[in-house]
Design an enzyme around this catalytic site. Structure first.
Site, PDB file in Angstrom:
ATOM      1  N   CYS A  58       0.989  -1.314  -0.095  1.00 57.09           N
ATOM      2  CA  CYS A  58       0.254  -0.132  -0.647  1.00 57.09           C
ATOM      3  C   CYS A  58       0.559   1.419   0.286  1.00 57.09           C
ATOM      4  CB  CYS A  58      -1.046  -0.102   0.859  1.00 57.09           C
ATOM      5  SG  CYS A  58      -1.858  -1.527   1.476  1.00 57.09           S
ATOM      6  N   ALA A  59       1.396   1.870  -1.013  1.00 61.36           N
ATOM      7  CA  ALA A  59       2.915   2.708  -0.921  1.00 61.36           C
ATOM      8  C   ALA A  59       2.498   3.752  -1.570  1.00 61.36           C
ATOM      9  CB  ALA A  59       4.199   1.439  -1.980  1.00 61.36           C
ATOM     10  N   ALA A  60       1.761   3.892  -2.294  1.00 62.77           N
ATOM     11  CA  ALA A  60       1.632   5.576  -2.558  1.00 62.77           C
ATOM     12  C   ALA A  60       0.992   6.158  -1.238  1.00 62.77           C
ATOM     13  CB  ALA A  60       0.309   4.854  -3.760  1.00 62.77           C
ATOM     14  N   PRO A  61       1.445   8.010  -1.527  1.00 59.27           N
ATOM     15  CA  PRO A  61       1.705   8.200  -2.764  1.00 59.27           C
ATOM     16  C   PRO A  61       3.456   7.951  -2.683  1.00 59.27           C
ATOM     17  CG  PRO A  61       1.572   9.687  -0.557  1.00 59.27           C
ATOM     18  CD  PRO A  61       0.552   8.403  -0.114  1.00 59.27           C
ATOM     19  N   GLY A  62       4.007   7.831  -2.095  1.00 54.59           N
ATOM     20  CA  GLY A  62       5.558   7.030  -2.021  1.00 54.59           C
ATOM     21  C   GLY A  62       6.392   8.232  -0.673  1.00 54.59           C
ATOM     22  N   GLY A  63       6.213   8.371   0.113  1.00 57.23           N
ATOM     23  CA  GLY A  63       6.914   9.055   1.196  1.00 57.23           C
ATOM     24  C   GLY A  63       8.197   8.213   1.517  1.00 57.23           C
ATOM     25  N   LYS A  64       7.208   6.871   2.317  1.00 57.20           N
ATOM     26  CA  LYS A  64       7.768   6.212   3.223  1.00 57.20           C
ATOM     27  C   LYS A  64       8.796   4.997   1.913  1.00 57.20           C
ATOM     28  CE  LYS A  64       4.456   5.953   6.429  1.00 57.20           C
ATOM     29  NZ  LYS A  64       3.621   6.386   5.733  1.00 57.20           N
TER      30      LYS A  64
ATOM     31  N   CYS B  16      -1.675   6.035  10.179  1.00 58.07           N
ATOM     32  CA  CYS B  16      -1.088   7.829  10.565  1.00 58.07           C
ATOM     33  C   CYS B  16      -3.130   7.489  11.402  1.00 58.07           C
ATOM     34  CB  CYS B  16      -1.396   8.695   9.697  1.00 58.07           C
ATOM     35  SG  CYS B  16      -2.439   8.281   8.070  1.00 58.07           S
TER      36      CYS B  16
END
Length: 397
Positions: free
Chosen positions: A238-244, A361
């Site tokens: 569940c990676a988007a938007p990609g900050g982590k 979060c």
């Protein structure tokens, strides 16, 4: 005299949120783009503040108005009350401009009457020594106030409720992969740079260069807890938007493999663009459902797995003010089932002895699906950043 451009924009955005279910931050980004920086800042302050305080403002309106209001009149009255009660805007400007926003409706006279009465007499809110009173005073849904009251205790719950209505700090993450010096003034904490004062991050040349990206300090903790090492295979579900995702790449010096799974094709494209901007060449994006992906599809198992599943977002109410009015206990139960299914899949993709990190979060005990091991929780009133839950499961899981 017509209302100012900032207030006109605020009224438009508020109506879109109230009547069309638009997300405040996205609607504001589109509708405020023609404003200058000062007016954009004012429009954002009015929109976010009015939505955050909507519960309190509705309570006040109900004590002054006995009939249904036209959407435009209601929105103008909400904006006027917010400015009168919660900002340093001069009272005459708050009243006059709100009346202008309500025109040409006859309801403009009602807006004028209510605002002037509140200006003269003030308001008398209930005590916040019960969950019911605290929900009104601090403008949160009563069910959420009760949940935090029971979970954290009255004092901590009140502090959290109050903190949710304060402006969020602006934190950037500095990206060493860009190879560019960052000369923006602020307070440094690991890769985080906390900015004081206005800055248009998305228009800044360092953003285009991939040297900085907006990311809360709490969010930046997550990749550090994963602790990726050069040469490892890392899975980000569940990676988007990609900050982590891109933070993982930076922490491992972009040496190794990061497979970023995203269910939605458009978000996956945005994730690829983010990885390119942030110089994260180790990232490969896989479009798929995190509940259903297999090791065969992803090229094998992984040394470390990060699960950042869909959640209620109740830790981000400063930056997403309308989430408090969208979330429900029923929706949280649906999210929990989704989270549990993703965790079950993640365990099948982890190498023996590997590390699994679960992050949300939100501040919701029902969404703390992975427990035990090492746990971190950030709280806005205590830590000055978003509310996060981070749990680590090391070893043979």
């Amino acid at each position: 005299m017509p209302a100012s451009p900032a207030r006109r924009t605020a009224l438009t955005v508020l109506r879109r949120v109230e009547e069309q279910g638009a997300f405040a931050d996205r609607a504001l980004h589109g509708d405020a783009k023609e404003l200058d920086a000062r007016d954009r800042a004012l429009a954002k302050r009015l929109v976010f503040g009015t939505i955050q305080r909507r519960g309190t403002l509705d309570w006040i309106i109900a004590r002054h108005v006995t009939r249904a209001l036209e959407p435009q009149v209601r929105a103008a009255l909400l904006l006027g009350l917010y400015q009168l009660l919660y900002t340093d805007v001069p009272a005459h400007a708050a009243v006059a401009e709100s009346v202008e926003l309500a025109k040409p409706s006859p309801g403009a006279k009602l807006v004028n009457a209510v605002l002037r009465k509140v200006q003269r007499e003030g308001v008398h809110l209930p005590s916040d020594d019960t969950p019911e009173g605290a929900a009104i005073v601090h403008s949160h849904p009563e069910w959420l106030t009760k949940m935090w009251w029971d979970w954290l205790g009255p004092d901590e719950a009140r502090a959290l409720l109050a903190a949710d209505n304060e402006p969020a700090e602006l934190a950037l993450r500095i990206n060493p992969l860009a190879g560019v010096e960052v000369d923006i003034k602020g307070r440094r904490e690991d890769d985080a740079l906390v900015i004081e004062g206005p800055i248009d991050v998305l228009a800044h040349p360092l953003y285009a260069a991939g040297a900085i990206t907006p990311q809360s300090r709490a969010s930046q903790r997550v990749a550090r807890v994963v602790d990726p090492q050069p040469g490892e295979r890392i899975l980000d579900l569940c990676a988007a938007p990609g900050g982590k995702t891109t933070h993982l790449a930076a922490l491992m010096g972009d040496q190794g493999t990061i497979v970023a799974v995203e269910k939605h094709a458009q978000r996956a494209k945005a994730l690829e663009a983010q990885a390119t901007r942030m110089h994260a060449t180790s990232v490969t994006v896989h479009v798929g459902d995190a509940k259903e992906v297999t090791a065969d599809q992803l090229g094998g198992s992984f040394d470390r797995v990060l699960i950042d599943p869909p959640c209620s977002g109740l830790g981000t109410l400063r930056t997403h003010p309308d989430l408090r009015w969208r979330a429900t206990p029923e929706a949280i139960e649906v999210l929990r089932r989704e989270q549990e299914a993703i965790v079950d899949t993640a365990r099948t993709l982890l190498k023996p002895g590997g590390r699994l990190v679960y992050s949300t979060c939100t501040l919701s005990p029902r969404e703390e699906v992975v427990a035990g091991g090492t746990v971190q929780r950030t709280l806005p009133h205590r830590d000055g950043t978003d509310g996060f839950y981070i749990a680590v499961s090391d070893g043979d899981v």
